[in-house]
Scaffold this active site. Structure first.
Site, PDB file in Angstrom:
ATOM      1  N   LYS A 143     -42.800   2.453 -57.423  1.00 35.23           N
ATOM      2  CA  LYS A 143     -42.988   2.952 -56.056  1.00 35.23           C
ATOM      3  C   LYS A 143     -41.663   2.944 -55.315  1.00 35.23           C
ATOM      4  CE  LYS A 143     -45.442   1.641 -51.891  1.00 35.23           C
ATOM      5  NZ  LYS A 143     -46.332   0.668 -51.303  1.00 35.23           N
ATOM      6  N   ARG A 160     -46.088   2.785 -42.354  1.00 33.33           N
ATOM      7  CA  ARG A 160     -45.970   1.713 -41.362  1.00 33.33           C
ATOM      8  C   ARG A 160     -46.505   2.182 -40.008  1.00 33.33           C
ATOM      9  NH1 ARG A 160     -39.994  -0.310 -43.489  1.00 33.33           N
ATOM     10  NH2 ARG A 160     -40.719  -1.011 -45.550  1.00 33.33           N
ATOM     11  N   GLU A 220     -38.458  -6.430 -64.041  1.00 31.40           N
ATOM     12  CA  GLU A 220     -39.622  -6.715 -63.189  1.00 31.40           C
ATOM     13  C   GLU A 220     -40.929  -6.368 -63.904  1.00 31.40           C
ATOM     14  OE1 GLU A 220     -40.045  -8.085 -60.287  1.00 31.40           O
ATOM     15  OE2 GLU A 220     -38.088  -8.084 -59.305  1.00 31.40           O
ATOM     16  N   TYR A 275     -51.964  10.504 -51.528  1.00 31.66           N
ATOM     17  CA  TYR A 275     -52.728  10.996 -50.376  1.00 31.66           C
ATOM     18  C   TYR A 275     -53.214  12.423 -50.620  1.00 31.66           C
ATOM     19  CZ  TYR A 275     -50.423   6.894 -48.545  1.00 31.66           C
ATOM     20  OH  TYR A 275     -49.980   5.600 -48.381  1.00 31.66           O
ATOM     21  N   LYS A 291     -40.935  -2.022 -56.966  1.00 36.14           N
ATOM     22  CA  LYS A 291     -41.117  -1.474 -55.622  1.00 36.14           C
ATOM     23  C   LYS A 291     -39.775  -1.553 -54.902  1.00 36.14           C
ATOM     24  CE  LYS A 291     -43.613  -1.859 -51.298  1.00 36.14           C
ATOM     25  NZ  LYS A 291     -44.765  -2.399 -50.588  1.00 36.14           N
ATOM     26  N   SER A 331     -46.215   7.697 -48.607  1.00 33.40           N
ATOM     27  CA  SER A 331     -46.434   8.398 -47.334  1.00 33.40           C
ATOM     28  C   SER A 331     -45.299   9.360 -46.978  1.00 33.40           C
ATOM     29  CB  SER A 331     -46.624   7.368 -46.218  1.00 33.40           C
ATOM     30  OG  SER A 331     -45.506   6.506 -46.129  1.00 33.40           O
TER      31      SER A 331
HETATM   32  C1  PBG Z   1     -46.680  -3.053 -47.786  1.00 33.89           C
HETATM   33  C2  PBG Z   1     -46.919  -1.690 -48.345  1.00 33.89           C
HETATM   34  C3  PBG Z   1     -46.161  -0.574 -48.021  1.00 33.89           C
HETATM   35  C4  PBG Z   1     -46.730   0.503 -48.682  1.00 33.89           C
HETATM   36  C5  PBG Z   1     -47.807   0.018 -49.414  1.00 33.89           C
HETATM   37  N1  PBG Z   1     -47.902  -1.351 -49.204  1.00 33.89           N
HETATM   38  C6  PBG Z   1     -45.033  -0.424 -47.093  1.00 33.89           C
HETATM   39  C7  PBG Z   1     -43.933  -1.404 -47.102  1.00 33.89           C
HETATM   40  O1  PBG Z   1     -43.645  -2.042 -48.122  1.00 33.89           O
HETATM   41  O2  PBG Z   1     -43.323  -1.546 -46.059  1.00 33.89           O
HETATM   42  C8  PBG Z   1     -46.220   1.903 -48.578  1.00 33.89           C
HETATM   43  C9  PBG Z   1     -47.136   3.013 -48.963  1.00 33.89           C
HETATM   44  C10 PBG Z   1     -46.691   4.332 -48.479  1.00 33.89           C
HETATM   45  O3  PBG Z   1     -45.601   4.486 -47.871  1.00 33.89           O
HETATM   46  O4  PBG Z   1     -47.447   5.285 -48.685  1.00 33.89           O
HETATM   47  N2  PBG Z   1     -47.075  -4.137 -48.503  1.00 33.89           N
END
Ligand code: PBG
Length: 324
Positions: free
Chosen positions: A249, A206, A234, A314, A196, A275
């Site tokens: 991600k 967020r 990882e 989504y 990630k 997102s």
């Molecule tokens: C936080 C989390 C995030 C997302 C999923 N879990 C955002 C972050 O790490 O700040 C992002 C998902 C998305 O942007 O669609 N634990």
């Protein structure tokens, strides 16, 4: 002109193209992220995610029924916690009557076959908006892992099929596995957000959960986007510690990483079409600059081609409609 080999032969018609297509999308590929809110009959469009909503549990349950009927098999739950429940321990995360726990139960009751995955990280519960516990400006690892274990067990208790730690603390997969085993949850899976990255593309998410970090950024725990080999490290460690599925991600800017990880592990690989990627397609389509439906299918197929077995997106509902 004499040619021994003409590659266009296999592109001649829809039939032959379909026959030789290497990457095929099906509803089984998708994991639907859901944003859940307190209250009743509450449906709030997320400003930076046009067409995507944060719903109260009653509406969510109806939606999940529809999703199951469409052929979708799994959801990934995120909840928006009330400000007054946020603190620096994140303790609301393992409240057995918390919104997450109530949501898991209600959805399991209504649609028992739907495979429920849950987000495990402290950010929606943290007064600092960080994924872990903060001490002297630092996101501390080991105490956070203890909290994540409690959180995971409480999700399993409520009926989650799989927990999805998205926090990027060290050692959390092994600790969660041990916690689940010791509590008798031998059927609960772990989908590790293994690679990630610290990404600007999380912005709209967020907004959805009002979970932006209150200070600094997430670069001391999420990965540096310059790195490739680190993603393999990882993923291999998470598999070793007991992850059933490993995730990469974001998605689109990291297709190379999806392929690297796919080649390195023997567990299924998932990717999160996040997102910001959703927002980009929506914004360009709104302006009439791209064809939204085509952009959705091309994007999702690119994940399969890169090696993803599962795609959190989504666009899941749109894609199922477009595919049928
Ligand atoms: C936080 C989390 C995030 C997302 C999923 N879990 C955002 C972050 O790490 O700040 C992002 C998902 C998305 O942007 O669609 N634990």
């Amino acid at each position: 002109m004499y040619l021994q080999r003409r590659n266009r032969i296999l592109r001649q018609s829809p039939a032959i193209r379909a026959m030789v297509a290497e990457s095929i999308l099906t509803p089984n590929d998708f994991i639907v992220p859901l944003f859940i809110d307190e209250g009743e009959n509450v449906k709030t469009q997320i400003a930076s995610m046009p067409g995507y909503y944060r719903n109260s549990l009653d509406i969510t349950v109806k939606e999940v029924k529809e999703m199951w009927a469409m052929g979708l098999k799994s959801i990934l739950i995120f909840v928006k916690s009330k400000d007054e429940l946020k603190d620096n321990t994140g303790k609301e995360a393992w409240n057995k009557d918390g919104l997450m726990q109530r949501s898991i139960k209600a959805i399991k009751d209504a649609v028992p076959e739907m495979y429920i995955m849950t987000d495990v990280a402290l950010d929606p519960y943290s007064s600092y908006g960080h994924d872990g516990i903060v001490k002297d400006g630092e996101i501390v690892n080991d105490e956070t892992v203890e909290a994540l274990v409690k959180m995971s067990i409480s999700h399993a208790e409520a009926g989650a099929d799989m927990v999805a730690p998205s926090d990027m603390m060290d050692g959390r997969i092994g600790a969660i596995r041990k916690g689940l085993e010791e509590s008798g949850f031998t059927k609960t899976g772990i989908m590790a957000y293994s690679a990630k990255y610290a990404s600007c593309f999380y912005g709209p998410f967020r907004d959805a959960l009002d979970s932006a970090p209150g200070f600094g950024d997430k670069k001391t725990y999420q990965m540096d986007y310059s790195n490739r080999i680190e993603a393999i490290k990882e993923a291999l460690m998470d598999v070793e510690e007991g992850a059933d599925i490993v995730m990469v991600k974001p998605g689109l800017p990291y297709l190379d990483i999806v392929r690297e990880v796919k080649n390195a592990v023997t567990v299924p690989v998932s990717v999160y079409n996040i997102s910001g990627e959703y927002a980009m397609i929506k914004a360009a389509a709104e302006k009439g600059w791209i064809n939204e439906d085509k952009a959705i299918l091309e994007t999702l197929t690119s994940f399969k081609r890169a090696g993803a077995d599962l795609i959190a997106t989504y666009f899941a509902k749109d894609a199922v409609k477009l595919l049928s």
